[in-house]
Design an enzyme around this catalytic site. Structure first.
Site, PDB file in Angstrom:
ATOM      1  N   CYS A 163     -25.469  34.267 -43.661  1.00 26.30           N
ATOM      2  CA  CYS A 163     -26.896  34.466 -43.285  1.00 26.30           C
ATOM      3  C   CYS A 163     -27.418  33.365 -42.633  1.00 26.30           C
ATOM      4  CB  CYS A 163     -27.608  34.789 -44.671  1.00 26.30           C
ATOM      5  SG  CYS A 163     -26.912  36.515 -45.496  1.00 26.30           S
ATOM      6  N   HIS A 168     -46.394  26.212 -42.740  1.00 29.55           N
ATOM      7  CA  HIS A 168     -45.531  27.410 -42.806  1.00 29.55           C
ATOM      8  C   HIS A 168     -44.253  27.294 -43.211  1.00 29.55           C
ATOM      9  CE1 HIS A 168     -49.033  29.396 -40.799  1.00 29.55           C
ATOM     10  NE2 HIS A 168     -49.006  28.305 -39.988  1.00 29.55           N
ATOM     11  N   ASN A 170     -32.955  42.287 -46.884  1.00 27.13           N
ATOM     12  CA  ASN A 170     -32.145  41.325 -46.545  1.00 27.13           C
ATOM     13  C   ASN A 170     -31.467  41.570 -45.182  1.00 27.13           C
ATOM     14  OD1 ASN A 170     -30.335  39.008 -46.004  1.00 27.13           O
ATOM     15  ND2 ASN A 170     -29.839  39.031 -48.075  1.00 27.13           N
ATOM     16  N   HIS A 220     -35.244  32.292 -46.141  1.00 28.99           N
ATOM     17  CA  HIS A 220     -34.253  33.228 -45.955  1.00 28.99           C
ATOM     18  C   HIS A 220     -34.403  34.257 -47.098  1.00 28.99           C
ATOM     19  CE1 HIS A 220     -30.926  35.983 -45.596  1.00 28.99           C
ATOM     20  NE2 HIS A 220     -30.267  35.317 -46.507  1.00 28.99           N
ATOM     21  N   HIS A 269     -23.112  21.485 -44.811  1.00 28.76           N
ATOM     22  CA  HIS A 269     -22.060  22.133 -44.981  1.00 28.76           C
ATOM     23  C   HIS A 269     -21.232  21.695 -46.194  1.00 28.76           C
ATOM     24  CE1 HIS A 269     -18.731  24.836 -44.385  1.00 28.76           C
ATOM     25  NE2 HIS A 269     -18.734  25.199 -43.123  1.00 28.76           N
TER      26      HIS A 269
END
Length: 529
Positions: A252, A416, A453, A420, A331
């Site tokens: 995602c 703002h 989602n 996700h 990562h």
């Protein structure tokens, strides 16, 4: 869910009433002042401190500039003539200095990073025929005959607490009775989403397909041959020397990876447009087994996609909406627990699905911590950095364990937040950890409620929500943050170049924005027939 109201409390009222009583009863003796320690709130002290530190440079420079101007005002014509005579006798020095200044200026302008502008973006809104209520979802799941009664009850429980509303979308192949998940239907879904978003984007911007020099498409779980990027090149007849990339399996957060890749490519390809397409494919990735860790994705993921047009042309600045300021990628794949927390595999019956581990929230928290540790020094005002550093020194150097770790206030860095919309639990944790208000979380929660989602494209539905509400003002800063398999946490920071007028916008929220925000109950009961 409602926007945040100005802070009031009964405690304040009682304090002011008490002060009023004191003043009234003491008129015969002496005037009593209010107790300012009770009425002044700490947040206003902190706000003043923030303004002081943020503007410290200007506060220090103003007196120096005033002294300099005062000194220059005393110069006479004779003084200027004397200075000119001295420069004439130092011609070589003046020439060398001037040449050095020109050289350094040239080096600066030729080596500085090219500015990247977001000209416009579009989000795909499926047809009403693709709409899937919670009741339709459960009805179709039951008709498949693939799920046990216990797992149907499990999906019902998850869906009732998911935060998804009654107007999300599913592909035709999944809604059909019986379902028809096949390559042809998956291609049909991909074409519908990608071409729908790109068509609207080209209409908005007036850019011709032949003008696009860079193409980046990301879709985690559907990677046919030819690739999705080739599908776009073929449909729009893009030019033969286009630089194209197709990103798969990146989860995602791949949307922001695509933005970062396009940014890097725009640094070496002058006067170029970059088209970024973010989507996920549901048709071939619907799980028909009974492994509960794999059933979660069925309950949360829905149909959607977005197309974004970036440019490094200085002439596009005036018509662009945003400028890309920073991208930060984290990562955690070197850690086995992080690597395995979102994993596509076969279950005991050889059915393929994506398993979500119980460690997911903990791993996401660690990835977020690493990401904001990198992002914080770039975006936070000096006042927040000093407070964080002071508490760190107090705890680590002076061993003052009673002092709590200071959590920087990112609301001072951004107006703002586009987080996700992976699920209600993710949003709840983000709201808690970053100390955000209902107003800041509204775009993410409403996107989850209205569209579900939609994977990597959810960030753009959230930004479109803020635009449709008329909240985006020139100079506003946006923080997009996403999580994905691997495990990854990625951020992008944008600055608005103009005030967005909702009346001139075309996005999936415009026709119904007056209906939002809506109240999202903790448990939304599913009606059974």
């Amino acid at each position: 869910m409602t926007t945040q109201a100005p802070e009031t409390s009964s405690k304040q009222t009682s304090v002011h009433d008490h002060d009023h009583v004191q003043v009234t009863t003491a008129t015969t003796t002496k005037r009593v002042l209010p107790n300012f320690l009770l009425s002044v709130r700490l947040k206003y002290v902190k706000l003043g401190y923030h303004y002081l530190i943020s503007n410290a440079m200007y506060i220090l420079l103003v007196p120096l500039l005033m002294v300099a101007f005062a000194h220059l005002s005393t110069l006479t014509v004779e003084d200027l003539a004397s200075l000119w005579d001295q420069l004439k006798f130092n011609f070589v020095s003046v020439t060398v200095c001037s040449g050095l200044i020109v050289f350094l200026t040239t080096v600066y302008f030729t080596t500085r990073p090219r500015k990247v502008y977001l000209v416009n973006f579009s989000c795909y809104k499926p047809e009403d025929e693709r709409m899937c209520t919670r009741e339709i979802f459960m009805h179709r799941s039951k008709l498949t005959g693939s799920f046990s009664d216990d797992n149907l009850a499990f999906q019902k429980k998850i869906l009732e607490r998911s935060g998804l509303g009654q107007n999300t979308y599913m592909p035709e192949a999944v809604l059909r009775v019986p379902p028809n998940p096949c390559m042809a239907e998956a291609r049909k879904e991909a074409e519908m989403v990608m071409f729908g978003a790109i068509d609207e984007l080209l209409e908005k911007t007036g850019v011709k397909p032949k003008d696009i020099g860079i193409l980046v498409v990301n879709c985690s779980l559907f990677n046919p041959t030819p690739s999705l990027s080739s599908m776009v090149v073929n449909h729009y007849k893009l030019r033969g020397n286009i630089v194209s990339y197709n990103l798969g399996g990146m989860g995602c957060s791949a949307g922001l990876i695509s933005i970062d890749l396009a940014k890097q490519l725009l640094q070496v390809h002058p006067n170029s447009y970059a088209l970024v397409v973010s989507m996920e494919n549901i048709t071939l990735n619907w799980y028909f087994g009974n492994d509960r860790s794999m059933l979660l994705s069925n309950c949360l993921f829905r149909l959607g996609g977005a197309a974004i047009l970036l440019s490094n042309r200085s002439s596009d600045r005036r018509r662009s909406k945003y400028q890309l300021m920073h991208t930060v990628r984290t990562h955690k794949g070197s850690d086995d627990r992080a690597y395995n927390c979102v994993f596509q595999k076969e279950d005991d019956t050889k059915r393929i699905g994506v398993a979500l581990s119980k460690d997911l929230m903990a791993v996401a928290g660690e990835a977020l911590k690493t990401n904001i540790t990198t992002l914080g020094p770039i975006v936070l005002p000096m006042s927040e950095q000093l407070l964080f550093f002071a508490t760190l020194v107090a705890r680590k150097v002076f061993k003052m364990k009673k002092i709590k770790p200071y959590i920087p206030d990112f609301k001072l860095a951004f107006e703002h937040f586009c987080i996700h919309a992976g699920g209600r639990a993710v949003l709840d944790e983000m709201e808690k950890n970053l100390e955000l208000s209902d107003w800041h979380m509204e775009p993410s929660r409403m996107t989850l409620n209205r569209f579900g989602n939609t994977s990597s494209s959810s960030l753009w539905y959230e930004l479109a929500y803020s635009e449709a509400k008329g909240r985006v003002r020139k100079g506003d800063r946006m923080w997009q943050i996403a999580f994905g398999s691997g495990f990854k946490c990625n951020s992008a920071v944008w600055r608005a170049l103009k005030t967005v007028n909702p009346a001139k916008e075309k996005n999936p929220w415009i026709d119904e924005i007056h209906l939002f925000p809506v109240e999202v109950p903790k448990v939304a009961a599913i009606k059974t027939t």
